[in-house]
Design an enzyme around this catalytic site. Structure first.
Site, PDB file in Angstrom:
ATOM      1  N   CYS A 104     -47.747 -82.159 -55.427  1.00  0.00           N
ATOM      2  CA  CYS A 104     -46.876 -81.945 -54.260  1.00  0.00           C
ATOM      3  C   CYS A 104     -46.098 -80.645 -54.426  1.00  0.00           C
ATOM      4  CB  CYS A 104     -45.970 -83.157 -54.066  1.00  0.00           C
ATOM      5  SG  CYS A 104     -45.181 -83.170 -52.445  1.00  0.00           S
ATOM      6  N   HIS A 230     -49.520 -88.086 -54.303  1.00  0.00           N
ATOM      7  CA  HIS A 230     -48.804 -88.404 -55.543  1.00  0.00           C
ATOM      8  C   HIS A 230     -49.544 -89.460 -56.360  1.00  0.00           C
ATOM      9  CE1 HIS A 230     -44.893 -86.352 -54.927  1.00  0.00           C
ATOM     10  NE2 HIS A 230     -45.213 -86.455 -53.654  1.00  0.00           N
ATOM     11  N   GLU A 232     -49.078 -90.219 -59.433  1.00  0.00           N
ATOM     12  CA  GLU A 232     -48.151 -90.902 -60.350  1.00  0.00           C
ATOM     13  C   GLU A 232     -47.412 -92.033 -59.636  1.00  0.00           C
ATOM     14  OE1 GLU A 232     -47.490 -88.266 -58.707  1.00  0.00           O
ATOM     15  OE2 GLU A 232     -45.424 -88.401 -58.025  1.00  0.00           O
TER      16      GLU A 232
END
Lengths: 275, 992
Positions: A104, A230, A232
């Site tokens: 990002c 994302h 994660e």
């Protein structure tokens, strides 16, 4: 060899904790979170790390444009006496066979540093305002390009991940750059319409209007990788927006979220290539 | 020489921000605006070398791929009108600050000139100059804090805008301290108070006067070089400390409450109903007490697991948001972040919540004079919370938007923040402070300006180029983030003994409150870093400039603290020392300018004496239509603003940063169903979860504020249970927003009586649910005066709740999951249409407001939770606004599944309820639950003896079929229900 991972944070990054968690789940031996201010002061350097994570967030509040001031600091910030410029350290990490993921805002940083889609240190593309002018948080469906050199997306087919950005639309300086990306398979993930399986430019499946549905870029070595979604944030199956439906009868055998796969690919690749 | 740089998208590139501006304004000027392009403008107070300028303008200010740049000339345009907006002198300018920091990187040790940012709107269209002015003032700028320049194409091309001066603060004032004389009769004192914005009554001022006339006080002051009169520093410090905002005078007052001709004396609502309730619960819980730190710090702390406490605080920022919705809401959210961060030794922040109460944004007539249009407030507040929350990296996981046209006078903006705090830190509890005499007073973070001085009453302050805006503030999330990053490291390294935030009252409050730990403080205001010169000492003391914490640092740790601060690029300044002298001593350049006894400052305020009288409403029975059209009525209810989808907000707030979300605000097959509560996994390596919910039903207070409060508590509890929270682990926060209950406000005795009833109901419900109140706040002046007319908000109590989900893998969402599951209704439906969305839609009224039967509900909630822990529940949705009909429709379209339900089977307290009552009554304590056929027997056994009935089943059909109790049936397609519910507040979502 002990694999060392660095998550670089500070000045507006927000996702360092879960990014470090993802790297640990993926099997990285040592994961350190270091502030850009500590790096500039020479408390640590990029030397000795094989895996660099640039996490999501709002460097400098995205004032002046996403990651722009952050990239400017990276380029012009003067490290403490006796320490090389950050660019020199980054080149050294890559020359030694290291890998980088920018997520990002971290992707925006890589692009604005000019090291994606190739390590030229001259910007060829940018990531700018979503066509609808809005920040949005939603899950998207992505498809990996099996022909991409990207080490992070190997073996990956379709994956769902959240996006949370206002500036994710890829713009290239000219058509030749887009040709290079296409011909080199340097867009390892694209937004797709799950109904057709094909790339899409249509909102909201493509949240920003990126051409060809491009959601990520890598360099020709496949070791520099940036993506808007994302991974994660999909670290456990309960992160998925429909987990209460899809696992109504009980948890999956492996509770880890699919986003960890990207990190594990990097760790596995480093293990294979760094003995 | 002044440099001016313009940056905009290259002409052939799309301009999404311009397009967004156009779509915002085009409705107001139909057919007149063809296009808007946005250009950013930077001005620099001094010239730069060609090399520095070029590197900076092309590398930092613009994007080489997509932007064009011009220096000291305009980017060419053929736009018909150009509107340029920048900030008034002294207003926080985040773009300008970032641009200046980038410039500093190129200048090395050389001085860095000031940089200011602005935005230019280039309008292509057919407008008169007056229309352009209106457009600029209504949409592009807030003239309280911003400057507007307008040029026609000819004027612009003639270079008119190039000659504009940057907003430099020119403040030649010499700082000084003035003596204050509290002389004269009550009228004179009150006039003095009004004139100085002290907000003190004559009685309170006479207490101050009497204190300073005491011989021993005079003697102490004489020895310190002060005469018998107060200094303005002392007076302002007392006024801040004694303000309604800080001292909660109404909640502390003795109230003579009359009901049915009987008067009882209440010795303080806070002490009896709030603090007393929690104390009773803690005593009852004994060893199992979950509270760790309540009512003594910036936020409440309860136990989360064996190593962590859960910290939670909710604040309001109503008045600032009324005047500048963006800045007000932004400072609201980043301000409340500092509360958990400033609790104990500092928490790790994990989630935000937000609740807005607004007027109908579709209002066609202009707002009353002096008030902003509700659409502007909605969008400003939304954007403020978006920027504050998203940039801070804290997910906004729970909230709502409630509409009532009375909120046009004062929008309510509730912002909350929660986090975790270590139970043990450096060998002692992390949720306490350890400030000792000798510790240094260190101010950390931003600098001090005139921002927010006398925040609540600024409308009387005239703003001009010479006097920097003190009216409203703009938050700076990144400066705060840097400060938090630094302080988190300092905390873990054990470099301080306590910290608190600088919010209302600034240093006066933060140092004054921390001084109570050691027993005194001595600080020198001349040491405080200022944004610009010319502030009087009292202004430095009470300024509410944002992004600052006050930290107590032991002398032995100071060097390490300052070194870390410097490393982390955060400004920290020693202002003085915490002492045990019993006084709050304030100096300016060494000379004492305030000498205040701490006991007097904190305990000297006399209690108010107030009276309240409650007259119950005359019972009203609604004349319900003989044969209501349930088909169209359900669709109309789904479209009512309080029920309609809030996806527009949710999507623009980052609700899953930190990677710990389990139940998100939106759920279901297409992630568009309205979740009842949020569930998160606060520790990435643990499955123990937190549930966060809220309850808010201001409509009911038109009938009885007590019923409103009870319903709010039940709604919060019910929502949390629905998502999988354990009802025996909940804690709650109370945030009261009331219309002024003090004379001369109209009807003040009834408003105060409502406050008493709300507090009593709150206490009763919390005791019944064993729900400790751990923190709260009250805002008691939510009125606007338009001429002789008062526009007052309905009495509004927000209950925010946090609790434990023992295993997040057992969390439950509200969407139907599969066809063929059994649908149950839990809880009794009653003839309780008072205050309902149904009657509001019909324009009818009833006094039969829902009554909460807490003991019955708790039995049901516990049984339901036990069934959830066994994994017996496929979906669970709370019944609230719009009743059973809305809950069924929402569960169905969220799951993309139909259902067939027989109303005759719905558990009701009476067999003669009408169908519309069964469908739309808002009785408390109810749920719609679906259960897999394999689990129905176990489920029914688990809830045996409770008011639970199987009413139907889910289907694979795209329709909701309702068999009526009186015979007959009604059907809806899922698509029409969803569309009715989703469209009203979508605000062109999805369009480019």
């Amino acid at each position: 060899m002990k694999l060392r991972t660095l998550v670089l944070c500070g000045n507006g990054t927000n996702c360092e904790a879960e990014t470090a968690h993802a790297a640990r789940l993926a099997g990285a031996d040592e994961v350190n979170i270091l502030s850009i201010w500590e790096l500039l002061a020479g408390h640590d350097s990029l030397d000795g790390y094989q895996f660099l994570c640039l996490p999501g967030g709002f460097l400098d509040g995205d004032n002046l444009g996403s990651a722009r001031a952050g990239a400017f600091r990276f380029a012009h910030g003067r490290p403490g006496a006796g320490h090389d410029a950050l660019r020199v350290q980054l080149d050294r990490l890559l020359d030694a066979g290291g890998v980088i993921i920018g997520i990002c805002n971290g992707f925006q940083l890589l692009v604005k540093l000019g090291i994606l889609p190739a390590r030229e240190w001259t910007p060829r593309v940018t990531l700018t305002h979503n066509l609808n002018g809005r920040f949005e948080d939603r899950w998207v469906t992505l498809k990996a390009d099996p022909a991409s050199p990207c080490v992070f997306t190997r073996g990956l087919d379709v994956i769902e991940l959240p996006v949370r950005h206002g500036e994710g639309r890829l713009v290239a300086s000219d058509d030749a750059v887009m040709d290079t990306i296409r011909d080199g398979h340097l867009a390892p993930l694209v937004y797709i319409d799950p109904a057709t399986g094909g790339p899409t430019e249509a909102y909201p499946l493509n949240p920003n209007g990126s051409p060809g549905g491009i959601a990520a870029l890598c360099d020709p070595t496949g070791r520099i990788f940036g993506l808007m979604p994302h991974p994660e944030a999909y670290n456990h199956y309960t992160n998925h927006p429909r987990w209460t439906r899809e696992f109504l009868d009980g948890p999956p055998k492996h509770e880890e979220g699919a986003g960890i796969l990207l990190f594990r690919n990097a760790v596995d690749w480093l293990r294979r290539n760094h003995g | 020489m002044i440099l001016r740089i313009e940056v905009g998208p290259q002409p052939h590139r799309p301009d999404p921000m311009g397009r967004k501006a156009r779509s915002t304004v085009s409705g107001e000027f139909p057919g007149q605006i063809d296009d808007i392009r946005v250009v950013r403008v930077y001005t620099v107070s001094e010239d730069l070398t060609e090399e520095v300028l070029s590197t900076w303008a092309r590398g930092a200010l613009s994007d080489p791929i997509s932007d064009q740049v011009s220096v000291n000339g305009h980017l060419p345009t053929e736009a018909d009108w150009i509107v340029e907006v920048d900030f008034k002198p002294g207003v926080t300018d985040n773009e300008g600050r970032t641009a200046r920091e980038a410039l500093a990187l190129l200048l090395g040790d050389r001085p860095v000139p000031a940089v200011y940012s602005g935005v230019q709107y280039r309008i292509f269209g057919r407008l008169e100059r007056g229309q352009v002015h209106r457009l600029a003032e209504d949409f592009f700028a807030n003239t309280l804090i911003q400057r507007i320049r307008i040029a026609s194409r000819a004027e612009f091309q003639g270079g008119q805008m190039l000659r504009a001066n940057p907003p430099v603060v020119r403040n030649p004032h010499e700082p000084r301290v003035r003596a204050v004389s509290l002389e004269g009769d009550d009228d004179a004192l009150e006039a003095l108070s009004r004139q100085n914005v002290w907000a003190l009554s004559a009685a309170e001022m006479k207490v101050i006067r009497a204190w300073f006339e005491r011989p021993e006080v005079r003697e102490t002051r004489r020895l310190a070089g002060l005469d018998e009169r107060l200094t303005d520093v002392e007076m302002e410090c007392i006024a801040q400390s004694w303000s309604e905002h800080c001292k909660h005078k109404i909640f502390s007052a003795n109230i003579d409450y009359t009901e049915d001709g009987v008067t009882v004396r209440i010795p303080g609502l806070y002490k009896t109903c709030i603090q007393g309730t929690t104390r009773a619960i803690r005593e009852r819980d004994g060893e199992a007490d979950r509270c760790l730190s309540v009512f003594v710090d910036n936020a409440g702390v309860v136990r989360f697991d064996e190593a962590h406490g859960l910290v939670f605080k909710v604040e309001t920022h109503n008045s600032p948001s009324a005047l500048d919705p963006y800045g007000g809401a932004l400072t609201g959210i980043v301000g409340v972040n500092r509360d958990p961060f400033g609790t104990g030794m500092g928490a790790e922040l994990l989630f935000n919540t937000d609740v807005f109460c607004l007027a109908d944004p579709r209002r066609e007539e202009p707002p009353p004079t002096g008030l902003l249009h509700p659409m502007r407030i909605l969008e400003g507040v939304r954007t403020g919370v978006e920027h504050g929350g998203n940039q801070s990296g804290i997910p906004t996981i729970n909230g709502s938007v409630v509409f009532d046209d009375r909120y046009i006078g004062k929008p309510l903006v509730y912002c909350g923040t929660g986090g975790l705090i270590p139970l043990e830190l450096h060998g002692r509890p992390g949720y306490s402070k350890y400030v000792e005499a000798g510790d240094l007073v260190v101010m950390v973070g931003g600098r001090i300006g005139k921002d927010g001085i006398h925040g609540a009453t600024f409308s009387s302050v005239e703003l001009s180029e010479e006097s920097p805006s003190s009216a409203v503030q703009i938050g700076d999330p990144i400066t705060q983030k840097r400060m938090f990053d630094f302080l988190q490291k300092a905390r873990d390294a054990g470099l301080y003994s306590g910290l608190t935030d600088n919010g209302a009252g600034g240093l006066s409050s933060s140092v004054g409150e921390m001084a109570t730990f050691s027993g005194g403080a001595d600080l020198d205001l001349a040491k405080a870093p200022l944004k610009y010169a010319g502030l009087d000492p009292w202004e430095i003391l009470v300024s509410e400039s944002q992004e600052r914490m006050t930290v107590a640092v032991p002398p032995a740790k100071l060097d390490a603290f300052m070194a870390l601060s410097n490393l982390m690029n955060v400004e920290s300044t020693v202002l003085g020392t915490f002492t045990d002298s019993g006084t709050f001593t304030v100096r300016h350049d060494g000379q004492i300018v305030a000498l205040l006894d701490l006991g007097f400052l904190h305990e000297g305020l006399p209690r108010r004496e107030l009276a309240a009288t409650w007259t119950p409403p005359t019972p009203v029975e609604p004349a319900l239509p003989a044969d209501p059209d349930l088909r169209s009525l359900l669709l109309r209810l789904l479209s009512r603003l309080n029920i309609a989808s809030k996806e527009y907000w949710v999507r623009q707030y980052d609700h899953e940063v930190k990677g710990r979300s389990v139940v998100k605000p939106l759920c279901g097959v297409a992630a568009q169903g309205p979740s009842d509560a949020a569930v998160m996994r606060p520790l990435l390596d643990s499955l123990r979860g937190i549930v966060v919910s809220h309850g808010l039903v201001p409509r009911y207070s038109d009938i009885d504020a007590g019923a409103m409060a009870a319903a709010s508590v039940d709604e919060a509890v019910r929502n949390a249970v629905a998502a999988g929270g354990d009802p025996d682990t909940f804690s709650a926060l109370d945030n009261f927003c009331w219309p002024d209950p003090i004379a001369p406000a109209p009807d003040h005795e009834r408003k105060l009586a409502g406050l008493v009833r709300a507090n009593r109901a709150l206490a009763e419900l919390c005791l019944a649910y064993n729900l400790p109140l751990i923190s709260g706040k009250d805002s008691m002046k939510n009125d606007a005066r338009v001429g002789a007319r008062w526009i007052s908000v309905p009495p509004t109590l927000l209950i925010s709740l946090a609790g434990i989900v023992p295993d997040v893998r057992r969390a439950v969402t509200m969407d139907f999951k599969r066809p063929g599951t059994a649908v149950y209704v839990l809880g009794l439906t009653r003839r309780e249409l008072g205050g309902s969305e149904y009657l509001a839609e019909l324009g009818l009224s009833s006094t039969a407001v829902p009554i909460v039967r807490a003991a019955d509900n708790l039995r049901l909630y516990r049984a339901l939770h036990a069934a959830m822990r066994e994994g017996l529940i496929a979906s669970c949705h709370d019944c609230s606004d719009g009743g059973l009909g809305v809950a069924l429709a929402e569960s169905a379209f969220a799951g993309g599944l139909g259902c067939a339900v027989d109303l005759a089977r719905v558990p009701a307290d009476s067999p003669d309820l009408r169908d519309d009552e069964l469908v739309f009554s808002e009785s408390a304590g109810r749920f719609v639950v679906s259960v897999d056929p394999a689990n129905t027997a176990a489920f029914e056994a688990a809830l045996a003896g409770l008011p639970v009935a199987r009413v139907g089943e889910t289907t694979a059909a795209d329709r909701i079929d309702l068999r009526l109790a009186r015979g007959g049936a009604v059907s809806w397609s899922l698509a029409e229900c969803f569309s009715a519910w989703h469209a009203p507040l979508a605000f062109s979502q999805g369009k480019e």
